[in-house]
Design a protein around this motif. Structure first.
Motif, PDB file in Angstrom:
ATOM      1  N   PRO A   1     -38.935   1.229 -13.692  1.00 17.46           N
ATOM      2  CA  PRO A   1     -39.954   1.150 -14.751  1.00 17.46           C
ATOM      3  C   PRO A   1     -39.772   2.299 -15.740  1.00 17.46           C
ATOM      4  N   GLU A   2     -39.948   2.023 -17.015  1.00 17.42           N
ATOM      5  CA  GLU A   2     -39.643   3.001 -18.049  1.00 17.42           C
ATOM      6  C   GLU A   2     -40.845   3.820 -18.480  1.00 17.42           C
ATOM      7  N   ASP A   3     -42.035   3.510 -17.958  1.00 21.20           N
ATOM      8  CA  ASP A   3     -43.241   4.158 -18.464  1.00 21.20           C
ATOM      9  C   ASP A   3     -43.849   5.160 -17.488  1.00 21.20           C
ATOM     10  N   ILE A   4     -43.106   5.532 -16.427  1.00 24.63           N
ATOM     11  CA  ILE A   4     -43.624   6.492 -15.454  1.00 24.63           C
ATOM     12  C   ILE A   4     -42.559   7.552 -15.174  1.00 24.63           C
ATOM     13  N   PRO A   5     -42.979   8.781 -14.774  1.00 23.20           N
ATOM     14  CA  PRO A   5     -42.026   9.855 -14.496  1.00 23.20           C
ATOM     15  C   PRO A   5     -41.197   9.553 -13.248  1.00 23.20           C
ATOM     16  N   LEU A   6     -39.888   9.583 -13.410  1.00 19.47           N
ATOM     17  CA  LEU A   6     -38.977   9.294 -12.306  1.00 19.47           C
ATOM     18  C   LEU A   6     -37.863  10.323 -12.249  1.00 19.47           C
ATOM     19  N   LEU A   7     -37.408  10.618 -11.005  1.00 15.98           N
ATOM     20  CA  LEU A   7     -36.185  11.381 -10.790  1.00 15.98           C
ATOM     21  C   LEU A   7     -35.188  10.450 -10.110  1.00 15.98           C
ATOM     22  N   PHE A   8     -33.977  10.387 -10.652  1.00 18.15           N
ATOM     23  CA  PHE A   8     -32.964   9.469 -10.120  1.00 18.15           C
ATOM     24  C   PHE A   8     -32.057  10.220  -9.142  1.00 18.15           C
ATOM     25  N   VAL A   9     -31.973   9.716  -7.899  1.00 16.70           N
ATOM     26  CA  VAL A   9     -31.196  10.383  -6.846  1.00 16.70           C
ATOM     27  C   VAL A   9     -30.325   9.350  -6.122  1.00 16.70           C
ATOM     28  N   GLU A  10     -29.310   9.853  -5.433  1.00 12.87           N
ATOM     29  CA  GLU A  10     -28.409   8.966  -4.705  1.00 12.87           C
ATOM     30  C   GLU A  10     -28.973   8.553  -3.350  1.00 12.87           C
ATOM     31  N   ASP A  11     -29.705   9.462  -2.679  1.00 10.31           N
ATOM     32  CA  ASP A  11     -30.166   9.217  -1.319  1.00 10.31           C
ATOM     33  C   ASP A  11     -31.550   9.849  -1.162  1.00 10.31           C
ATOM     34  N   ALA A  12     -32.547   9.048  -0.780  1.00 19.58           N
ATOM     35  CA  ALA A  12     -33.921   9.534  -0.699  1.00 19.58           C
ATOM     36  C   ALA A  12     -34.095  10.586   0.392  1.00 19.58           C
ATOM     37  N   GLU A  13     -33.474  10.354   1.549  1.00 20.76           N
ATOM     38  CA  GLU A  13     -33.635  11.298   2.663  1.00 20.76           C
ATOM     39  C   GLU A  13     -33.003  12.643   2.327  1.00 20.76           C
ATOM     40  N   ILE A  14     -31.802  12.621   1.782  1.00 19.77           N
ATOM     41  CA  ILE A  14     -31.139  13.866   1.418  1.00 19.77           C
ATOM     42  C   ILE A  14     -31.920  14.596   0.329  1.00 19.77           C
ATOM     43  N   ALA A  15     -32.481  13.847  -0.618  1.00 17.79           N
ATOM     44  CA  ALA A  15     -33.280  14.462  -1.680  1.00 17.79           C
ATOM     45  C   ALA A  15     -34.524  15.131  -1.119  1.00 17.79           C
ATOM     46  N   LEU A  16     -35.205  14.454  -0.204  1.00 19.13           N
ATOM     47  CA  LEU A  16     -36.390  15.029   0.435  1.00 19.13           C
ATOM     48  C   LEU A  16     -36.031  16.341   1.130  1.00 19.13           C
ATOM     49  N   GLN A  17     -34.946  16.329   1.860  1.00 15.64           N
ATOM     50  CA  GLN A  17     -34.534  17.528   2.592  1.00 15.64           C
ATOM     51  C   GLN A  17     -34.134  18.650   1.654  1.00 15.64           C
ATOM     52  N   GLN A  18     -33.493  18.316   0.553  1.00  9.21           N
ATOM     53  CA  GLN A  18     -33.091  19.339  -0.410  1.00  9.21           C
ATOM     54  C   GLN A  18     -34.312  19.950  -1.091  1.00  9.21           C
ATOM     55  N   LEU A  19     -35.309  19.142  -1.383  1.00  8.42           N
ATOM     56  CA  LEU A  19     -36.549  19.676  -1.951  1.00  8.42           C
ATOM     57  C   LEU A  19     -37.171  20.694  -1.002  1.00  8.42           C
ATOM     58  N   ALA A  20     -37.232  20.340   0.283  1.00 10.82           N
ATOM     59  CA  ALA A  20     -37.825  21.244   1.283  1.00 10.82           C
ATOM     60  C   ALA A  20     -36.987  22.511   1.423  1.00 10.82           C
TER      61      ALA A  20
END
Length: 459
Positions: A75-94
């Motif tokens: 969707p083009e009307d909401i804030p999004l971050l584009f990532v390759e892998d959700a689990e890896i992204a979650l872990q990197q954020l932490a």
């Protein structure tokens, strides 16, 4: 966590849309329980695609969402971050957020007692510090990152429980959490089917030192030779043992059961008499770990003594519940393995709180190819407990039932494979204000339903 979405994009080295002026105040993977301001992290699984719930997450208060790069039609009307892998992204954020936190982090693992030790630590340290702890079973590769991201900036101590089923998992969690203090409560037989032996379990748990900070401190069960041997291989560790043995740096003796809980005497790095509002020698040992950490962080012995007396533990860990009849239930139904079962049975054998003693035992799960032996071998300990009755629940407990029948015991004995009602009925016709009943089984057996059945029928 309270960070600009643009900073999260930097942490992830991710592109995005509509990032400006958005502040994120946490993260979640469940669109139904999202809190205002959180980042929604959609997972794509076999049965559901989290991207289908991104819209509802925003309706429920999400500030932004991740979006997998290969997922069509963002969707083009909401804030999004584009990532390759959700689990890896979650872990990197932490991982990135952990680097910015100034709190002391305590990592806790072990075959049994992780949650009780975590609760005791949080209760004791909470008297003098702002403490946050792992909630529920958020102790794995998804739960721990969410716990870290939920920590407030002003948190002074974070108590993080680390669970596992195989090699490498504790190592990963420890390197993510980077604990200043690490604890191994004990080594039992849980996950034997994955790790092969108690030696394997000890090695897997000992991975907790791999993320320990350079000047970190390690506390461990000094009554466990497998851990002592591993510690001896790492002379660089600032390691301290707790337990009942004289060689421990903090040792408990003269453990007595009272209506208030367990009273005991300690010697070593701390001296004196203490009380915890929970039963069992194994819980006393869990308390020793909390006492050592509290002393390490500067609490006085008097403050530790007072805090332990008022400690609050998660339910179903040697939890006393008095029925309308006056019977005392010891609800230890959260989980079970041979080590923790032996400890609970030892308590029932030694206690003088009531003289009419019953045990209600459910299957022990995840024991691998030796599971029959582990169940049958309980008969030896049961034979010495002077029980009035034994109630067994679950298909694996039929092995123990047959073993007890072969011994021609005169104790009242009942087994049921998948129905709590016969056990509830037997208890209702048998127990009174002189009865004490232990409930112990693996989580999958849900033996608290026996207690629930008794209490609801009495009401």
């Amino acid at each position: 966590m309270k960070r600009k979405l643009t900073e999260l994009a930097s942490w992830l080295e991710a592109s995005g849309q509509l990032l400006e002026d958005i502040t994120v105040t946490g993260a979640t993977i469940d669109s139904r329980n999202i809190k205002k301001g959180e980042l929604f992290i959609p997972f794509r699984g076999e049965h559901a695609n989290g991207h289908a719930y991104v819209r509802s997450a925003f309706e429920n208060g999400a500030a932004a969402s991740l979006w997998l790069s290969d997922e069509p039609n963002p969707p083009e009307d909401i804030p999004l971050l584009f990532v390759e892998d959700a689990e890896i992204a979650l872990q990197q954020l932490a991982r990135s957020y952990r680097e910015q936190l100034t709190c002391k982090v305590i990592g806790v693992t072990g075959s049994n007692g992780k949650t009780s030790t975590k609760d005791l630590l949080a209760s004791v340290l909470g008297e003098e510090f702002t403490v946050r702890k792992t909630e529920g079973n958020f102790n794995n590769e998804l739960g721990m990152p969410l716990t870290i991201l939920a920590l407030e900036e002003e948190t002074e101590v974070a108590v993080l429980e680390m669970g596992m089923s195989g090699f490498g998992e504790i190592s990963f969690l420890s390197k993510l959490a980077k604990p200043d203090i690490a604890i191994i409560t004990n080594i039992g037989e849980a996950h034997m089917q994955d790790l092969g032996s108690r030696e394997g379990i000890a090695k897997a748990k000992f991975e907790i030192i791999e993320g320990l900070s350079q000047n970190g401190t390690f506390y461990y069960d000094g009554d466990e030779p497998l851990l002592t041997a591993l510690v001896n291989q790492h002379p660089e560790l600032d390691a301290h043992a707790f337990g009942c043995g004289d060689a421990c740096d903090l040792s408990a003796k003269d453990i007595q059961v009272t209506e208030q809980g367990s009273r005991f005497t300690v010697s070593g790095q701390i001296e004196g008499h203490f009380v915890i509002p929970v039963y069992g020698e194994h819980q006393v040992k869990n308390a020793l770990a909390a006492m050592l950490v509290a002393k390490k962080l500067g609490m006085t012995e008097d403050a530790i003594r007072s805090a332990l007396l008022n400690a609050v533990l998660t339910p179903m860990r040697m939890q006393p519940v008095t029925a309308k009849s006056g019977a005392l239930f010891i609800n230890d139904a959260y989980n079970a393995a041979p080590t923790s079962l032996r400890a609970a049975l030892t308590f029932i054998g030694q206690t003088e709180l009531r003289h009419d003693k019953w045990v209600v035992l459910g299957d022990m799960l995840e024991l691998g190819q030796d599971e029959r032996h582990f169940h049958e071998s309980v008969a030896d300990q049961l034979a010495n407990l002077q029980l009035k009755g034994i109630a067994l629940y679950g298909p694996r407990m039929h092995w123990l039932y047959d073993e007890l029948l072969a011994r021609k015991t005169d104790v009242e004995l009942i087994w049921t494979e998948n129905d709590y009602a016969p056990i509830v009925g037997k208890l209702l016709e048998s127990i009174n204000d002189q009865s004490i009943i232990l409930l112990k089984g693996s989580r999958g057996m849900a033996l608290e339903n026996v207690l629930k059945g008794v209490l609801e029928t009495e009401a």
